[in-house]
Motif scaffolding. Structure first.
Motif, PDB file in Angstrom:
ATOM      1  N   THR A  37       0.819  -1.145  -0.053  1.00  0.00           N
ATOM      2  CA  THR A  37      -0.171  -0.122   0.044  1.00  0.00           C
ATOM      3  C   THR A  37       0.740   1.256  -0.014  1.00  0.00           C
ATOM      4  N   ALA A  38       2.264   1.186   0.789  1.00  0.00           N
ATOM      5  CA  ALA A  38       3.028   2.402   0.674  1.00  0.00           C
ATOM      6  C   ALA A  38       3.358   2.558  -0.822  1.00  0.00           C
ATOM      7  N   ASN A  39       3.908   1.346  -1.319  1.00  0.00           N
ATOM      8  CA  ASN A  39       4.432   1.838  -2.762  1.00  0.00           C
ATOM      9  C   ASN A  39       3.201   2.232  -3.720  1.00  0.00           C
ATOM     10  N   MET A  40       2.135   1.639  -3.505  1.00  0.00           N
ATOM     11  CA  MET A  40       1.111   1.956  -4.409  1.00  0.00           C
ATOM     12  C   MET A  40       0.651   3.556  -4.353  1.00  0.00           C
ATOM     13  N   CYS A  41       0.760   4.161  -3.149  1.00  0.00           N
ATOM     14  CA  CYS A  41       0.445   5.491  -2.723  1.00  0.00           C
ATOM     15  C   CYS A  41       1.561   6.270  -3.669  1.00  0.00           C
ATOM     16  N   ALA A  42       2.802   5.882  -3.237  1.00  0.00           N
ATOM     17  CA  ALA A  42       3.884   6.790  -3.913  1.00  0.00           C
ATOM     18  C   ALA A  42       3.665   6.492  -5.448  1.00  0.00           C
ATOM     19  N   GLY A  55      -4.072   8.138  -0.392  1.00  0.00           N
ATOM     20  CA  GLY A  55      -3.753   7.379   0.840  1.00  0.00           C
ATOM     21  C   GLY A  55      -4.729   6.275   1.090  1.00  0.00           C
ATOM     22  N   PHE A  56      -4.482   5.453   1.978  1.00  0.00           N
ATOM     23  CA  PHE A  56      -5.360   4.507   2.486  1.00  0.00           C
ATOM     24  C   PHE A  56      -5.862   4.660   4.079  1.00  0.00           C
ATOM     25  N   VAL A  65      -9.000   4.310  10.071  1.00  0.00           N
ATOM     26  CA  VAL A  65      -7.798   4.713  10.479  1.00  0.00           C
ATOM     27  C   VAL A  65      -6.717   4.980   9.502  1.00  0.00           C
ATOM     28  N   LEU A  66      -6.020   6.283   9.439  1.00  0.00           N
ATOM     29  CA  LEU A  66      -4.964   6.501   8.334  1.00  0.00           C
ATOM     30  C   LEU A  66      -4.039   5.527   8.362  1.00  0.00           C
ATOM     31  N   GLY A  67      -3.862   5.039   7.111  1.00  0.00           N
ATOM     32  CA  GLY A  67      -2.621   4.147   6.519  1.00  0.00           C
ATOM     33  C   GLY A  67      -1.624   4.980   5.678  1.00  0.00           C
ATOM     34  N   VAL A 130     -10.524   1.986   2.884  1.00  0.00           N
ATOM     35  CA  VAL A 130     -10.895   2.664   1.448  1.00  0.00           C
ATOM     36  C   VAL A 130      -9.351   3.167   0.915  1.00  0.00           C
ATOM     37  N   LEU A 131      -9.697   3.453  -0.549  1.00  0.00           N
ATOM     38  CA  LEU A 131      -8.525   4.173  -1.101  1.00  0.00           C
ATOM     39  C   LEU A 131      -8.978   5.547  -1.512  1.00  0.00           C
TER      40      LEU A 131
END
Ligand code: SME
Length: 172
Positions: A37-42, A55-56, A65-67, A130-131
């Motif tokens: 998920t971190a790489n997908m955001c970037a 973000g997620f 809760v914020l991811g 959610v995204l």
């Protein structure tokens, strides 16, 4: 290490095709939910134009809760049914909001945000989170974004152990 290519001359459809290729590479042989998920955001933040937040949020203890995210610091907890994220999660529906100021209960994190899209993440019938993407432009997101982001989210859901990021506390 993957090379991220972003090309402003690409059409929206080609951009999402390229995002799919890049995500498949990033997720190949890697199932860690937090890392993916971190790489997908970037990747989304780098490859999509006119986006100020990606973000997620994950469902934990009955709230979102914020991811992992890219952009300005954001609200940490969003109750189910509140704002664009909480409404999309509660309804399990993709929400495309052309003008966030017209959305009742919109939760303002970055004051620059003008439009927003939120996609629920559902794996094996369970809502995990959610995204969320924000834009400083009105009506930035359309059906191509909806389809392209859903395809990207599906790649994530197929490749990653996201259930570890959510306690799925809400009986659905
Ligand atoms: N605007 C969202 C809150 C999250 S931020 O945009 C990062 C909402 O109304 O749920």
């Amino acid at each position: 290490m993957h090379v991220i290519k972003s090309d402003p001359s690409l059409s929206k459809a080609d951009t999402y095709r390229e995002i799919g290729v890049q995500l498949s590479g990033l997720f190949s042989g890697e199932h860690h939910g937090l890392a993916n998920t971190a790489n997908m955001c970037a990747l989304l933040y780098q490859m999509l134009s006119d986006v100020n937040w990606v973000g997620f949020y994950f469902l934990q203890g009955g709230e979102l809760v914020l991811g992992p995210f890219q952009g300005k610091v954001a609200c940490v907890r969003i109750p189910m049914g509140r704002g664009v994220c909480g409404t999309a999660a509660a309804r399990r529906e993709i929400l495309v909001v052309p003008d966030v100021n017209q959305f009742p209960g919109h939760v303002a994190c970055d004051g620059a945000s003008r439009s927003e899209i939120v996609l629920p993440l559902v794996q094996e019938g369970r809502l995990l989170g959610v995204l969320d993407l924000d834009s400083p432009n009105l009506a930035r997101f359309d059906h191509e974004d909806r389809d392209g982001l859903q395809a990207a989210a599906n790649l994530l859901l197929q490749s990653s152990q996201l259930d570890k990021l959510s306690d799925q506390a809400i009986p659905l």
